[in-house]
Enzyme design. Sequence first.
Site, PDB file in Angstrom:
ATOM      1  N   ASP A  20    -150.627  23.774  64.172  1.00 54.26           N
ATOM      2  CA  ASP A  20    -149.733  24.514  63.264  1.00 54.26           C
ATOM      3  C   ASP A  20    -150.055  26.009  63.345  1.00 54.26           C
ATOM      4  OD1 ASP A  20    -151.365  24.250  59.976  1.00 54.26           O
ATOM      5  OD2 ASP A  20    -152.228  24.242  61.995  1.00 54.26           O
ATOM      6  N   ASP A  72    -155.606  28.242  65.074  1.00 55.24           N
ATOM      7  CA  ASP A  72    -154.971  27.362  66.068  1.00 55.24           C
ATOM      8  C   ASP A  72    -154.766  28.136  67.368  1.00 55.24           C
ATOM      9  OD1 ASP A  72    -153.783  26.739  63.219  1.00 55.24           O
ATOM     10  OD2 ASP A  72    -153.592  24.865  64.330  1.00 55.24           O
ATOM     11  N   ASN A 116    -149.515  25.619  58.339  1.00 55.07           N
ATOM     12  CA  ASN A 116    -149.779  27.012  57.937  1.00 55.07           C
ATOM     13  C   ASN A 116    -148.481  27.735  57.596  1.00 55.07           C
ATOM     14  OD1 ASN A 116    -152.627  27.080  58.215  1.00 55.07           O
ATOM     15  ND2 ASN A 116    -152.385  27.129  60.446  1.00 55.07           N
ATOM     16  N   THR A 168    -154.997  19.875  64.883  1.00 54.66           N
ATOM     17  CA  THR A 168    -155.668  20.952  64.142  1.00 54.66           C
ATOM     18  C   THR A 168    -154.810  21.449  62.978  1.00 54.66           C
ATOM     19  OG1 THR A 168    -154.742  22.683  65.574  1.00 54.66           O
ATOM     20  CG2 THR A 168    -156.874  21.724  66.223  1.00 54.66           C
ATOM     21  N   PHE A 205    -157.546  22.306  53.561  1.00 54.33           N
ATOM     22  CA  PHE A 205    -156.094  22.469  53.651  1.00 54.33           C
ATOM     23  C   PHE A 205    -155.395  21.352  54.438  1.00 54.33           C
ATOM     24  CE2 PHE A 205    -152.162  24.787  53.661  1.00 54.33           C
ATOM     25  CZ  PHE A 205    -151.595  24.576  54.900  1.00 54.33           C
ATOM     26  N   ASN A 206    -155.823  21.057  55.645  1.00 52.30           N
ATOM     27  CA  ASN A 206    -155.108  20.085  56.485  1.00 52.30           C
ATOM     28  C   ASN A 206    -154.996  18.716  55.818  1.00 52.30           C
ATOM     29  OD1 ASN A 206    -154.672  21.915  58.557  1.00 52.30           O
ATOM     30  ND2 ASN A 206    -156.506  21.288  59.698  1.00 52.30           N
ATOM     31  N   HIS A 228    -162.228  27.454  62.444  1.00 56.11           N
ATOM     32  CA  HIS A 228    -162.048  26.024  62.190  1.00 56.11           C
ATOM     33  C   HIS A 228    -161.558  25.272  63.444  1.00 56.11           C
ATOM     34  CE1 HIS A 228    -162.288  27.062  57.916  1.00 56.11           C
ATOM     35  NE2 HIS A 228    -161.242  27.837  58.027  1.00 56.11           N
ATOM     36  N   ASP A 229    -160.327  25.560  63.834  1.00 59.40           N
ATOM     37  CA  ASP A 229    -159.692  24.752  64.882  1.00 59.40           C
ATOM     38  C   ASP A 229    -160.388  24.821  66.237  1.00 59.40           C
ATOM     39  OD1 ASP A 229    -156.382  25.491  63.541  1.00 59.40           O
ATOM     40  OD2 ASP A 229    -157.891  24.035  62.943  1.00 59.40           O
TER      41      ASP A 229
HETATM   42  O1  RIB Z   1    -158.638  24.464  56.467  1.00 58.79           O
HETATM   43  C1  RIB Z   1    -158.501  25.052  57.743  1.00 58.79           C
HETATM   44  C2  RIB Z   1    -157.347  24.465  58.468  1.00 58.79           C
HETATM   45  O2  RIB Z   1    -156.149  24.739  57.761  1.00 58.79           O
HETATM   46  C3  RIB Z   1    -157.137  25.087  59.868  1.00 58.79           C
HETATM   47  O3  RIB Z   1    -156.557  24.140  60.715  1.00 58.79           O
HETATM   48  C4  RIB Z   1    -156.170  26.200  59.603  1.00 58.79           C
HETATM   49  O4  RIB Z   1    -155.371  26.503  60.758  1.00 58.79           O
HETATM   50  C5  RIB Z   1    -155.306  25.588  58.544  1.00 58.79           C
HETATM   51  O5  RIB Z   1    -154.337  24.795  59.197  1.00 58.79           O
HETATM   52 CA    CA Z   2    -154.538  24.664  61.935  1.00 60.44          CA
END
Ligand code: RIB
Ligand code: CA
Length: 312
Positions: free
Chosen positions: A10, A15, A40, A126, A168-169, A242-243
């Site tokens: 996303d 990403d 996102n 991701t 978040f994801n 993160h990703d």
């Molecule tokens: O919490 C971080 C995640 O949420 C990452 O994948 C970032 O791109 C958002 O999508």
């Molecule tokens: Ca992401």
Amino acid sequence: MTRKLIIDCDPGQDDAINLFLALPPTDDYEILGITVVAGNVGLDKVSRNARLLCELTGRTDIPVYEGCAAPLKYPLVTAEEVHSREGLEGVELFEPSVKAQSQNAVDFIIETLMAAEDKSITLLPTGPLTNIAAALQKEPAIAGKIQEIVLMGGALREGGNITPSAEFNIYVDPHAAQIVFDSGCQCIVFGLDVTHQVLSSDAVLERIKAVDNEVAQTAYNLLTFYGRYDAEKYGSNGAPLHDPCTMAYILKPELFDLKACNIRVEADSELTRGHTAVDFWYATELPRNSLWAYKVDADGFFDLLVGQLGKY
Ligand code: RIB
Ligand code: CA
């Protein structure tokens, strides 16, 4: 045998860095396709962003497929405050020359997996897990075709980043996450506990800036903007990558310490929706459905990132 990957994302600042890690030409793995999911930012923008990043890296040979525009059950929640309204800040936006494929991402995932050998394709989600879960629901037999699901999501010790208890994801689509964790596939899970160990500090940004090509300079710009939100929120020097932990695992798994754990997801509680109950200390006898990443060699991670950026 060359490893086969499908990247589901996303984009999204981090990403984008994950795609930069993945896209230098190589014989070590083959990217069968990039699938995008609303997260996102909305579906149209993550699609534009993925195709723009493929064009920027010279990889318009990789097809991009559009998937789910909303989670399985909940309304979409986006993260413009972190990733900007367009989902990419620090990049000069343009309409990519390549269009998205006409086939839906969920059908692409199903068709590709069903035509493959057992356990021969690795999925790298991701973003919210909506596309992956929708494919598993539509054709459960794909589970036997999946080698690993290497995903970014969840949190244990770090607490949440969108609520006090959820990452978040997983928060955006907890129902999808539970389907993935219950699928019987080998899940390799990179949550905030490990991603908060790889921060794009000033020193890292200077190393990236010293790489003399357009992709590295774009990564520098992306991370400069991306760092401000998390730096203010956590008081940290730089933003967590993160990703990129997912592709770093594919490229150099020895960078990470993993532990087999059961992971369950709270899907319905208003207070703790999206919480990942990672059974790290084996308080239950539940099946250890995931390998949970809890430690990373950060220096080695950034050496890998700078090295990959240098290949463009
Ligand atoms: O919490 C971080 C995640 O949420 C990452 O994948 C970032 O791109 C958002 O999508
Ligand atoms: Ca992401």
